[in-house]
Scaffold this motif. Structure first.
Motif, PDB file in Angstrom:
ATOM      1  N   GLY A  51       0.811  -1.207   0.000  1.00 38.87           N
ATOM      2  CA  GLY A  51       0.000   0.000   0.000  1.00 38.87           C
ATOM      3  C   GLY A  51       0.847   1.261   0.000  1.00 38.87           C
ATOM      4  O   GLY A  51       0.541   2.241  -0.701  1.00 38.87           O
ATOM      5  N   LEU A  52       1.924   1.255   0.794  1.00 37.64           N
ATOM      6  CA  LEU A  52       2.835   2.405   0.821  1.00 37.64           C
ATOM      7  C   LEU A  52       3.487   2.596  -0.548  1.00 37.64           C
ATOM      8  O   LEU A  52       3.670   3.729  -1.015  1.00 37.64           O
ATOM      9  CB  LEU A  52       3.914   2.199   1.888  1.00 37.64           C
ATOM     10  CG  LEU A  52       3.446   2.237   3.345  1.00 37.64           C
ATOM     11  CD1 LEU A  52       4.589   1.832   4.282  1.00 37.64           C
ATOM     12  CD2 LEU A  52       2.914   3.619   3.718  1.00 37.64           C
ATOM     13  N   ALA A 100       0.905   4.154  -2.803  1.00 39.05           N
ATOM     14  CA  ALA A 100       0.643   5.558  -2.475  1.00 39.05           C
ATOM     15  C   ALA A 100       1.795   6.461  -2.903  1.00 39.05           C
ATOM     16  O   ALA A 100       1.573   7.594  -3.336  1.00 39.05           O
ATOM     17  CB  ALA A 100       0.400   5.697  -0.973  1.00 39.05           C
ATOM     18  N   THR A 148      10.100   3.582   1.067  1.00 39.18           N
ATOM     19  CA  THR A 148       9.027   2.682   1.495  1.00 39.18           C
ATOM     20  C   THR A 148       9.465   1.823   2.672  1.00 39.18           C
ATOM     21  O   THR A 148       8.731   1.643   3.655  1.00 39.18           O
ATOM     22  CB  THR A 148       8.589   1.779   0.327  1.00 39.18           C
ATOM     23  OG1 THR A 148       8.193   2.595  -0.777  1.00 39.18           O
ATOM     24  CG2 THR A 148       7.425   0.896   0.738  1.00 39.18           C
ATOM     25  N   ARG A 188       2.010  -0.271 -11.102  1.00 42.17           N
ATOM     26  CA  ARG A 188       1.317   0.107  -9.866  1.00 42.17           C
ATOM     27  C   ARG A 188       0.136  -0.813  -9.608  1.00 42.17           C
ATOM     28  O   ARG A 188      -0.243  -1.047  -8.458  1.00 42.17           O
ATOM     29  CB  ARG A 188       0.828   1.553  -9.954  1.00 42.17           C
ATOM     30  CG  ARG A 188       1.925   2.600  -9.931  1.00 42.17           C
ATOM     31  CD  ARG A 188       1.346   3.995  -9.944  1.00 42.17           C
ATOM     32  NE  ARG A 188       0.606   4.287  -8.735  1.00 42.17           N
ATOM     33  CZ  ARG A 188      -0.134   5.394  -8.547  1.00 42.17           C
ATOM     34  NH1 ARG A 188      -0.219   6.293  -9.516  1.00 42.17           N
ATOM     35  NH2 ARG A 188      -0.757   5.596  -7.416  1.00 42.17           N
TER      36      ARG A 188
END
Length: 388
Positions: free
Chosen positions: A147-148, A151, A160, A243
């Protein structure tokens, strides 16, 4: 008034983000270090090996029950954060990276099992539901690096990983301030914590059934989490190194948190053993069916992966609750650490085989994981038949 379970589960979320922090950077590491894809499995297994050695140390020496669980958790979370940060800042290849990932795993041995002991020390009367929240946060912690990465698409992989270290440090502060709960205190007449005392837990039939069910579950769980990005690509749901892979991997792993919460709620009605049996059954079906989905539409393949992600970890807290209930209270920390140690030793084999063979097997790699839930169901049979 402070809510201890909420604090512990948030700390678990932050602390366990260290576990798969490197996996979120797999494509960058392969490119910048010139690695083969199987090397990511090697880095993951370094964490697993560190965790195994750490949990064995805590279990066999009785350290998990000699000192306050909150203090052990806090110290280990800080040590894990430092080792993880050192990987991001100083590692330049497998030779320097593997020892640092091993150190992260060793430190996590004081975070995950001791987090479970902390829950039982605060709310033993609802351990199954509370541990479901805890493992749900471990699942989100596992997904969090993906998720990081999603984002901060423009960030370097080092950033990260460093964010995971920051979160683990915050976890240490939260647990240090919380302290231990009022339960699980040693009785004055409890047997001394002799070296190897934890081995006596296997004399209990119910502990054996829960532990061996957990071992089957572990064959599947961490190999599945390691392979999720590859399974997304094999399913045709995303192109490699995009992504979309991070986003879908975050969703497929992270949905396990909802599976844990749903299982925790349901366990209060039908018992932990039956919830674990249902989750193992759904996992087995997912393993068996996934290689046969080549002609399915994308939405159907994604639905199956999400179902698999929810089921694969939903049983985990219930093995811990059943084992904690079956062993003497003065060795709960050691028994859970020992069970974790053996279970994670099993994950090393399935992770190694899965990452080494996926290029040749393709989607059929799911069948490699199938024996885990099947054997877990068989071992757990005496408990789910009795409705425990």
């Amino acid at each position: 008034m402070k809510n201890p379970v909420f604090i512990i589960v948030v700390a678990q979320l932050f602390g366990t983000s260290l576990w798969f922090s490197v996996n979120s950077a797999a494509d960058d590491l392969i490119a910048s270090w010139g690695l083969a894809p199987a090397a990511i499995g090697t880095l993951t297994n370094a964490v697993q090996l560190g965790f195994i050695i750490g949990t064995l140390t805590f279990a066999l020496t009785g350290l998990a029950d000699r000192f306050a669980a909150s203090r052990i958790f806090a110290v280990c979370a800080v040590l894990g954060a430092l080792s993880n940060a050192a990987f991001a800042l100083f590692a330049s290849g497998l030779a320097s990276g593997l020892p640092l990932r091993f150190a992260v795993g060793f430190a996590l041995a004081g975070v995950y099992p001791l987090g479970m002991k902390l829950v039982v020390s605060w709310v033993p009367e609802r351990a199954g539901a509370a541990l479901a929240q805890l493992v749900g946060m471990l699942t989100l912690g596992t997904a969090l690096p993906h998720g990081l990465r999603l984002a901060g698409a423009g960030w370097s992989w080092q950033v990260t990983i460093l964010l995971s270290s920051l979160l683990a440090t915050l976890a240490a502060v939260l647990i240090f301030r919380l302290g231990d709960g009022p339960h699980l205190k040693r009785r004055h007449d409890a047997p001394p914590l002799r070296l190897g005392r934890v081995l006596m837990a296997f004399a209990e039939r119910d502990f054996r059934a829960s532990a061996f069910g957990y071992f089957g579950h572990q064959w599947e769980l961490y190999a599945f989490w390691t392979l999720v990005p590859a399974l997304v690509v094999l399913s045709g749901l995303a192109a490699p190194a995009t992504r979309s892979v991070s986003g879908l991997a975050f969703a497929i792993i992270g949905v396990g948190a909802l599976g844990c919460l749903a299982g925790g709620w349901w366990s209060q009605r039908i018992g932990s053993a039956r919830v674990a049996a249902v989750a193992l059954t759904l996992s087995a079906i997912s393993c068996a069916v996934f290689p046969l989905t080549g002609n399915w539409p994308d939405w159907a393949r994604l639905t199956l992966l999400l179902l698999w992600g929810a089921a694969v970890v939903a049983d985990s807290p219930h093995f811990s609750a059943l084992s904690a209930r079956a062993c003497p209270p003065e060795i709960v920390g050691s028994a859970l650490a020992f069970q974790n140690s053996l279970g994670f030793a099993i994950t090393m084999f399935s992770i190694h085989l899965g990452t080494a063979w996926i290029g040749e097997w393709g989607a059929n790699i799911a069948w490699l994981l199938l024996p885990g839930p099947l054997l877990g169901l068989l071992a757990l049979f005496p408990l789910w038949r009795a409705g425990k």
